[in-house]
Motif scaffolding. Sequence first.
Motif, PDB file in Angstrom:
ATOM      1  N   VAL A  12       0.842  -1.199   0.000  1.00 58.03           N
ATOM      2  CA  VAL A  12       0.000   0.000   0.000  1.00 58.03           C
ATOM      3  C   VAL A  12       0.877   1.249   0.000  1.00 58.03           C
ATOM      4  CG1 VAL A  12      -1.658   1.337   1.338  1.00 58.03           C
ATOM      5  CG2 VAL A  12      -1.950  -1.127   1.103  1.00 58.03           C
ATOM      6  N   VAL A  13       1.882   1.260   0.864  1.00 53.10           N
ATOM      7  CA  VAL A  13       2.773   2.422   0.955  1.00 53.10           C
ATOM      8  C   VAL A  13       3.592   2.563  -0.322  1.00 53.10           C
ATOM      9  CG1 VAL A  13       4.612   3.500   2.304  1.00 53.10           C
ATOM     10  CG2 VAL A  13       2.873   2.115   3.453  1.00 53.10           C
ATOM     11  N   LEU A  14       4.025   1.448  -0.877  1.00 45.89           N
ATOM     12  CA  LEU A  14       4.821   1.483  -2.102  1.00 45.89           C
ATOM     13  C   LEU A  14       4.064   2.150  -3.234  1.00 45.89           C
ATOM     14  CD1 LEU A  14       7.424   0.493  -3.586  1.00 45.89           C
ATOM     15  CD2 LEU A  14       6.131  -1.556  -4.205  1.00 45.89           C
ATOM     16  N   HIS A 278       0.558   6.954   6.762  1.00 45.63           N
ATOM     17  CA  HIS A 278       1.658   7.047   5.797  1.00 45.63           C
ATOM     18  C   HIS A 278       1.456   8.149   4.755  1.00 45.63           C
ATOM     19  CE1 HIS A 278      -0.990   4.617   3.160  1.00 45.63           C
ATOM     20  NE2 HIS A 278      -0.294   5.131   2.175  1.00 45.63           N
ATOM     21  N   GLY A 279       0.197   8.477   4.429  1.00 47.25           N
ATOM     22  CA  GLY A 279      -0.035   9.552   3.464  1.00 47.25           C
ATOM     23  C   GLY A 279       0.506  10.877   3.962  1.00 47.25           C
ATOM     24  N   LEU A 280       0.276  11.170   5.238  1.00 45.32           N
ATOM     25  CA  LEU A 280       0.803  12.405   5.822  1.00 45.32           C
ATOM     26  C   LEU A 280       2.324  12.388   5.842  1.00 45.32           C
ATOM     27  CD1 LEU A 280       0.539  15.083   7.325  1.00 45.32           C
ATOM     28  CD2 LEU A 280       0.250  13.772   9.447  1.00 45.32           C
ATOM     29  N   VAL A 281       2.910  11.250   6.206  1.00 47.00           N
ATOM     30  CA  VAL A 281       4.367  11.158   6.240  1.00 47.00           C
ATOM     31  C   VAL A 281       4.947  11.384   4.848  1.00 47.00           C
ATOM     32  CG1 VAL A 281       6.342   9.674   6.781  1.00 47.00           C
ATOM     33  CG2 VAL A 281       4.290   9.588   8.215  1.00 47.00           C
ATOM     34  N   LEU A 282       4.311  10.833   3.827  1.00 43.44           N
ATOM     35  CA  LEU A 282       4.780  11.048   2.457  1.00 43.44           C
ATOM     36  C   LEU A 282       4.744  12.524   2.081  1.00 43.44           C
ATOM     37  CD1 LEU A 282       3.174   8.050   0.509  1.00 43.44           C
ATOM     38  CD2 LEU A 282       5.616   8.521   0.769  1.00 43.44           C
ATOM     39  N   MET A 283       3.681  13.193   2.437  1.00 43.36           N
ATOM     40  CA  MET A 283       3.556  14.601   2.084  1.00 43.36           C
ATOM     41  C   MET A 283       4.576  15.462   2.823  1.00 43.36           C
ATOM     42  SD  MET A 283      -0.485  15.231   1.552  1.00 43.36           S
ATOM     43  CE  MET A 283      -0.068  16.659   0.559  1.00 43.36           C
ATOM     44  N   ALA A 300       8.371   6.740   4.678  1.00 48.09           N
ATOM     45  CA  ALA A 300       6.964   6.629   5.046  1.00 48.09           C
ATOM     46  C   ALA A 300       6.679   5.338   5.802  1.00 48.09           C
ATOM     47  CB  ALA A 300       6.091   6.715   3.797  1.00 48.09           C
ATOM     48  N   LEU A 301       7.238   4.231   5.313  1.00 43.81           N
ATOM     49  CA  LEU A 301       6.982   2.944   5.963  1.00 43.81           C
ATOM     50  C   LEU A 301       7.658   2.886   7.324  1.00 43.81           C
ATOM     51  CD1 LEU A 301       5.589   0.230   5.521  1.00 43.81           C
ATOM     52  CD2 LEU A 301       7.729  -0.635   4.558  1.00 43.81           C
ATOM     53  N   THR A 302       8.910   3.346   7.402  1.00 46.72           N
ATOM     54  CA  THR A 302       9.654   3.275   8.653  1.00 46.72           C
ATOM     55  C   THR A 302       9.024   4.164   9.726  1.00 46.72           C
ATOM     56  OG1 THR A 302      11.716   2.832   7.449  1.00 46.72           O
ATOM     57  CG2 THR A 302      11.912   3.591   9.725  1.00 46.72           C
ATOM     58  N   VAL A 303       8.703   5.387   9.360  1.00 51.01           N
ATOM     59  CA  VAL A 303       8.126   6.322  10.335  1.00 51.01           C
ATOM     60  C   VAL A 303       6.752   5.837  10.787  1.00 51.01           C
ATOM     61  CG1 VAL A 303       7.236   8.660  10.662  1.00 51.01           C
ATOM     62  CG2 VAL A 303       9.434   8.308   9.516  1.00 51.01           C
ATOM     63  N   SER A 304       5.928   5.381   9.842  1.00 54.44           N
ATOM     64  CA  SER A 304       4.585   4.928  10.202  1.00 54.44           C
ATOM     65  C   SER A 304       4.641   3.709  11.113  1.00 54.44           C
ATOM     66  CB  SER A 304       3.787   4.609   8.935  1.00 54.44           C
ATOM     67  OG  SER A 304       3.654   5.748   8.115  1.00 54.44           O
ATOM     68  N   TRP A 305       5.516   2.765  10.796  1.00 55.54           N
ATOM     69  CA  TRP A 305       5.661   1.597  11.656  1.00 55.54           C
ATOM     70  C   TRP A 305       6.214   1.985  13.030  1.00 55.54           C
ATOM     71  CZ3 TRP A 305       7.323  -2.390   7.457  1.00 55.54           C
ATOM     72  CH2 TRP A 305       6.291  -3.334   7.287  1.00 55.54           C
ATOM     73  N   ALA A 306       7.164   2.912  13.056  1.00 55.56           N
ATOM     74  CA  ALA A 306       7.736   3.343  14.333  1.00 55.56           C
ATOM     75  C   ALA A 306       6.676   3.997  15.215  1.00 55.56           C
ATOM     76  CB  ALA A 306       8.898   4.312  14.085  1.00 55.56           C
TER      77      ALA A 306
END
Length: 336
Positions: A12-14, A278-283, A300-306
């Motif tokens: 999804v994040v990819l 993750h959408g917010l992190v990407l932006m 995005a994936l690392t921050v969201s998972w963290a």
Amino acid sequence: MDALRLVSISAVVLGHAYLADLTFSPYLEIWRMPLFFFLTGYFWTRGRPWAADALSRFRSLMVPYLLWSVLMTLVVLSWSRRSQIDGVTLADLVSAGWYGGADQPPPWWAFWFISVLFFVALLRRALERAPSWAGWAVALAGLAAAELVPESAIARTPLGIGLAAPCLFYVLAGEAFRRRVQPRIRRHRTLIGVALVAAGVGAVALGLPPHNIKWGGFGLFPWTPLTGTAMAAGMVLVFGAFVERRLRAFARGTGTGRAIRAGITALTRTGTVVVLLHGLVLMEAMRVGIEDNLMKFVVALTVSWAVGLALLATPLARPLAGVPQQWFPFGREAGA
């Protein structure tokens, strides 16, 4: 199987990190969202009362959805103060975010999936005591409606509720696969799984249109949905056989079995947070100058998972992640 869930979350994040720049996007979209719904059916537990299950799923899915929507509203308000909203009014942006469905703008981005998953689960539970053909009839009618109704109308319903019926197809497929098909495949599961995935890739290479479920796009009826479910089934076979054997062998060889199990379990429990955040992190990554697609994906994936893992260890786990507070330090379960 939890490792496969991690793959589906990462996919999804990819897709959002690369968007149109992803050259193999059709090969991802053919199975990316169907796999989520397929796994919902694969792990479906029958016999729960509808009202109790609805309340439980509201707490685990819609409460985080609503609370993260409040957070996203605050983010949008912050953007407006920094003059970072172009071409749309603040009211329109916020109302579209809360309305849900296909037109949800960033930073809501993937919120639609959580609300649709909620309604699909309620629909499946409601049909559970009906004859099996009734559920399939509703699912096929939903897919037909997605094909016939113009301009993504079913996807533009409040909270995307119109997508529940067609997405029910993948839930039923996952449930039927686990109960009726997989037990009959006693040998060569990995080989069969690889063949199913390869067949799906070949179909896309030959021109089969992929899914775009957020916008009510289910490709070519019925071949695209059938291909997506076949690829999801193939992945289940591969991960349930080959990947599981490799993980078990690695765990035995290194003595890290408990830690691996705890780590994978903890990461899967953050799935709702990753989807919503993750959408917010990407932006924000793009705002600070990160343009490389691979780096955006990793960040995005690392921050969201963290963030999700941090929430698991706090009382905020229930309202923001939809799961009980729990942590697995060094492979030994502990929690509240």
